[in-house]
Enzyme design. Structure first.
Site, short mmCIF file in Angstrom:
data_model
loop_
_atom_site.label_atom_id
_atom_site.label_comp_id
_atom_site.label_asym_id
_atom_site.label_seq_id
_atom_site.Cartn_x
_atom_site.Cartn_y
_atom_site.Cartn_z
N LYS A 225 33.31 28.91 49.11
CA LYS A 225 33.74 29.69 49.93
C LYS A 225 33.02 29.73 51.20
O LYS A 225 32.94 28.64 52.06
CB LYS A 225 32.20 30.51 49.43
CG LYS A 225 32.44 32.31 49.41
CD LYS A 225 32.92 32.68 47.93
CE LYS A 225 33.32 34.28 48.12
NZ LYS A 225 34.09 35.08 46.44
N GLY B 6 31.14 51.34 45.19
CA GLY B 6 32.24 50.19 46.09
C GLY B 6 33.68 50.44 45.35
O GLY B 6 33.97 49.79 43.81
N GLY C 5 36.70 49.30 46.03
CA GLY C 5 38.47 48.41 46.67
C GLY C 5 38.78 48.07 45.08
O GLY C 5 38.54 48.95 43.93
N ASN C 6 39.37 46.56 45.75
CA ASN C 6 40.26 46.27 44.28
C ASN C 6 39.18 45.82 43.43
O ASN C 6 39.89 46.82 41.96
CB ASN C 6 40.68 44.61 45.22
CG ASN C 6 41.27 44.71 46.15
OD1 ASN C 6 42.30 45.51 46.19
ND2 ASN C 6 40.98 43.71 47.15
N VAL C 7 38.22 45.25 42.94
CA VAL C 7 37.27 45.68 41.90
C VAL C 7 36.81 46.65 41.21
O VAL C 7 37.36 47.33 40.32
CB VAL C 7 36.69 44.75 42.17
CG1 VAL C 7 35.73 44.11 40.49
CG2 VAL C 7 36.82 43.35 42.21
#
Ligand code: NAD
Length: 355
Positions: free
Chosen positions: A79, A179, A181-183
């Site tokens: 990562k 959250g 966002g994308n997910v």
């Protein structure tokens, strides 16, 4: 000293990269290449200090080793983190400089998207290194992994709801998504399609407003989401959201979401179990994105094959839930043990050749 750092877990390699001209400060952590080249996302975040960035890189890269092992992928765990604010500090020069640093590892680490990093950013890194994935163009490009992550999380939530609440139907099941966002946004779409009732939050008001409009979701403050009166708490922002402070107030009977490193510390897995809360280990439930990326790295990209592999996630989770029940252990400990066994077998001399 790195080797004494609490989250250091015999990582094979940690690289600190800086490019003064573009303002880049980055860390690449390769936890294990036992199963193949280390592959994992790059995160851009305004860390309060270097220690925090280092801790994130070390923990996230170990998580990638476990995630790739549990998804049955021929990839190791790595990562990277870029220290900066993704809304202010991005530039093409910065991503090209980061690409050069990735390139210096000669393919030991392959970068993809994570928090704060878009497909376009990875494409820019790709101008200076071939060791990137999750691309939108080119041979076998797999694109944004987030919809696949969200699909796996959605299937995982269904498996956890089935196991804990005894129903196959998400209609009327109350889910708190942290959250957007994308997910998180893709996950909200899937949950809403099934008739789940959403409670949502984000630190960005525009993301919250969009979700409330689209899905008639209930919005709560970021510091109130874990305490929402819901059946499922789905963390889809940053890590360490399951900690002694939040645990006391969680009303959900299931914790299942896309965020990495949801447990602040390993003992929080036992604390969840003792509180009667079923936890879907994060690196198992959120493996859909890396399964998609892996198809780009290792084979001719085949979307249907990827979807079939993502659909194995609820099967693996159900196996973990049942084993945890049988052995009276936390689901997180069962998953960790399974992942470590896969890695240990791959490290055994001759294992790769025989595989
Ligand atoms: P993202 O940057 O697109 O979205 C994260 C969202 O969380 C943002 O909207 C941000 O404003 C919000 N957020 C940050 N701190 C918050 C807080 N304290 N409270 C509420 N909201 C907060 O990132 P993403 O790609 O959607 O990833 C989300 C999580 O899922 C991360 O932990 C990531 O590591 C993990 N993950 C992502 C993928 C993927 O395919 N993108 C795959 C596996 C795991």
């Amino acid at each position: 000293m790195l080797f004494d750092f609490p989250d250091f877990d015999n990582h094979e390699l940690v690289l600190f990269g800086r490019d003064a001209a573009s303002g880049l400060s980055a860390i690449i952590a390769v936890h294990s290449t036992a199963l193949g080249p280390a592959c994992g996302g790059c995160r851009m975040w305004p860390y309060a200090n270097d220690q925090e960035a280092m801790r994130d890189a070390l923990r996230l890269s170990r998580g990638m080793s476990y995630k790739n092992a549990m998804a049955g992928l021929p990839l190791g765990g790595g990562k990277s983190v870029i220290i900066g604010d993704s809304r202010k500090d991005k530039s093409d020069d910065l991503f090209r400089a980061f690409g050069r640093i990735i390139d210096s590892l000669g393919g030991k680490y392959i970068a993809a998207e994570d928090v704060g990093i878009s497909v376009a950013d990875v494409m820019t890194m790709g101008q200076t290194t071939p060791h990137v994935a999750g691309l939108s163009k080119g041979h076998d490009a797999s694109g944004d992994p987030s919809p696949f992550t969200a699909y796996g999380v959605y299937l995982g939530i269904k498996a956890a709801v089935r196991h804990k609440l005894g129903t196959d139907n998400l209609k009327g099941v109350r889910v708190a998504v942290q959250g957007l966002g994308n997910v998180g946004s893709h996950l909200c779409q899937r949950l809403a399609d099934d008739g789940a009732l959403l409670t949502v939050t984000d630190i960005h008001a525009d993301a919250v407003a969009r979700t409330v409009d689209r899905f008639a979701a209930l919005a709560v403050a970021p510091d109130a989401i874990h305490a929402a009166d819901v059946d499922v708490y789905a963390p889809c922002a940053l890590g360490a959201v399951i900690n002694p402070h939040t645990l006391e107030t969680i009303k959900a009977r299931v914790v299942a979401g896309g965020a990495n490193n949801q447990l602040e510390t390993d003992p929080m897995g036992e604390a969840l179990r003792a509180a009667g809360i079923l936890y879907a280990p994060d690196y198992v439930i959120n493996g859909g994105g890396i399964i998609n990326v892996s198809a780009e790295v290792t084979q001719d990209y085949d979307r249907d094959a990827v979807l079939r592999q993502v659909e194995r996630i609820p099967v693996t989770l159900t196996e973990i839930f049942r084993r945890a029940d049988r052995e009276n252990r936390p689901t997180s400990a069962v998953a960790d043990q399974m992942a470590r066994e896969i890695l240990a077998a791959a490290r055994t001399p001759g294992a790769k050749a025989a595989a």
